[in-house]
Design a protein around this motif. Structure first.
Motif, PDB file in Angstrom:
ATOM      1  N   THR A   3      -7.836 -80.079 -13.478  1.00 60.08           N
ATOM      2  CA  THR A   3      -7.844 -78.817 -13.167  1.00 60.08           C
ATOM      3  C   THR A   3      -9.027 -78.054 -13.645  1.00 60.08           C
ATOM      4  O   THR A   3      -9.355 -78.140 -14.750  1.00 60.08           O
ATOM      5  CB  THR A   3      -6.599 -78.113 -13.687  1.00 60.08           C
ATOM      6  N   VAL A   4      -9.551 -77.014 -12.885  1.00 63.84           N
ATOM      7  CA  VAL A   4     -10.656 -76.268 -13.463  1.00 63.84           C
ATOM      8  C   VAL A   4     -10.581 -74.770 -13.357  1.00 63.84           C
ATOM      9  O   VAL A   4      -9.948 -74.282 -12.137  1.00 63.84           O
ATOM     10  CB  VAL A   4     -11.866 -76.874 -12.658  1.00 63.84           C
ATOM     11  N   VAL A  24     -11.754 -76.784 -18.502  1.00 63.86           N
ATOM     12  CA  VAL A  24     -11.338 -77.974 -17.730  1.00 63.86           C
ATOM     13  C   VAL A  24     -10.208 -78.874 -18.217  1.00 63.86           C
ATOM     14  O   VAL A  24     -10.276 -78.850 -19.479  1.00 63.86           O
ATOM     15  CB  VAL A  24     -12.700 -79.069 -17.540  1.00 63.86           C
ATOM     16  N   SER A  25      -9.327 -79.238 -17.813  1.00 65.94           N
ATOM     17  CA  SER A  25      -8.412 -79.920 -18.171  1.00 65.94           C
ATOM     18  C   SER A  25      -8.076 -81.214 -17.260  1.00 65.94           C
ATOM     19  O   SER A  25      -8.177 -81.091 -16.372  1.00 65.94           O
ATOM     20  CB  SER A  25      -6.815 -79.312 -18.290  1.00 65.94           C
ATOM     21  N   GLY A  26      -7.536 -82.557 -18.132  1.00 62.24           N
ATOM     22  CA  GLY A  26      -7.369 -83.720 -17.582  1.00 62.24           C
ATOM     23  C   GLY A  26      -8.701 -84.445 -17.123  1.00 62.24           C
ATOM     24  O   GLY A  26      -8.793 -85.576 -16.772  1.00 62.24           O
ATOM     25  N   LEU A  27      -9.788 -83.877 -17.830  1.00 64.40           N
ATOM     26  CA  LEU A  27     -11.233 -84.514 -17.829  1.00 64.40           C
ATOM     27  C   LEU A  27     -11.960 -84.172 -18.980  1.00 64.40           C
ATOM     28  O   LEU A  27     -12.080 -82.895 -19.336  1.00 64.40           O
ATOM     29  CB  LEU A  27     -11.915 -84.353 -16.691  1.00 64.40           C
ATOM     30  N   ALA A  97     -17.479 -79.312 -11.859  1.00 66.74           N
ATOM     31  CA  ALA A  97     -17.320 -80.439 -13.041  1.00 66.74           C
ATOM     32  C   ALA A  97     -17.654 -81.865 -12.299  1.00 66.74           C
ATOM     33  O   ALA A  97     -17.253 -82.311 -11.342  1.00 66.74           O
ATOM     34  CB  ALA A  97     -15.998 -80.322 -13.720  1.00 66.74           C
ATOM     35  N   GLU A  98     -18.256 -82.715 -13.379  1.00 64.37           N
ATOM     36  CA  GLU A  98     -18.432 -84.060 -12.944  1.00 64.37           C
ATOM     37  C   GLU A  98     -19.412 -84.198 -12.067  1.00 64.37           C
ATOM     38  O   GLU A  98     -19.002 -84.428 -10.885  1.00 64.37           O
ATOM     39  CB  GLU A  98     -17.207 -84.833 -12.761  1.00 64.37           C
ATOM     40  N   TYR A 112     -15.168 -82.021  -9.017  1.00 59.85           N
ATOM     41  CA  TYR A 112     -14.050 -81.157  -9.297  1.00 59.85           C
ATOM     42  C   TYR A 112     -14.403 -79.428  -9.268  1.00 59.85           C
ATOM     43  O   TYR A 112     -15.779 -79.280  -9.656  1.00 59.85           O
ATOM     44  CB  TYR A 112     -13.226 -81.258 -10.583  1.00 59.85           C
ATOM     45  N   TRP A 113     -13.851 -78.693  -8.573  1.00 59.95           N
ATOM     46  CA  TRP A 113     -13.782 -77.226  -8.466  1.00 59.95           C
ATOM     47  C   TRP A 113     -12.951 -76.395  -8.958  1.00 59.95           C
ATOM     48  O   TRP A 113     -11.610 -76.682  -8.851  1.00 59.95           O
ATOM     49  CB  TRP A 113     -14.441 -76.939  -6.964  1.00 59.95           C
ATOM     50  N   GLY A 114     -13.269 -75.205  -9.525  1.00 59.51           N
ATOM     51  CA  GLY A 114     -12.229 -74.374  -9.741  1.00 59.51           C
ATOM     52  C   GLY A 114     -12.035 -73.305  -8.356  1.00 59.51           C
ATOM     53  O   GLY A 114     -12.714 -73.633  -7.416  1.00 59.51           O
TER      54      GLY A 114
END
Length: 123
Positions: A3-4, A24-27, A97-98, A112-114
């Motif tokens: 999640t972002v 960022v969570s989970g990464l 992210a990433e 990944y995007w928020g």
């Protein structure tokens, strides 16, 4: 699950400042390029800034000298300090992210995007 989450958006007067945060969570963001994008109504999503390290930062020409990106790997967080805001900075701001490689400002190159945080600058 990754999640972002962006925060810190809001309204500001021209010339004012806002600070955006992206958690960022989970990464783990360690050794990963992170970026901020923005999208105004009716316009394409555009790259604002990216960061891999303090020595590897990019900015869009439109924000150079006014915005500063930074990261805190211990907090898995990326920041965007926005100073001297202009009405044309008004947009939804997204954290990406990433990075997968290629051009940092290509939104297709991030995994990944928020959900975004709205920034509105009035004159």
């Amino acid at each position: 699950q990754v999640t972002v989450v962006e925060s810190g958006g809001g309204s500001a007067q021209a010339g004012g400042s806002l600070r955006l945060s992206c958690i960022v969570s989970g990464l783990s963001i360690v050794e990963k390029t992170m970026a901020w994008f923005r999208q105004a109504p009716g316009k394409e999503r555009e790259g604002v800034s990216s960061i891999w390290s303090a020595m590897d930062i990019d900015y869009a020409d439109s924000v150079k000298g006014r915005f500063t990106i930074s990261r805190d790997n211990a907090k898995n967080t990326v920041y965007l300090q926005m100073n001297s805001l202009k009405p044309e900075d008004t947009a939804m701001y997204y954290c990406a992210a990433e990075f997968k490689g290629g051009m940092w400002y290509d939104p297709r190159k991030y995994n990944y995007w928020g959900q975004g945080t709205q920034v509105t600058v009035s004159s």
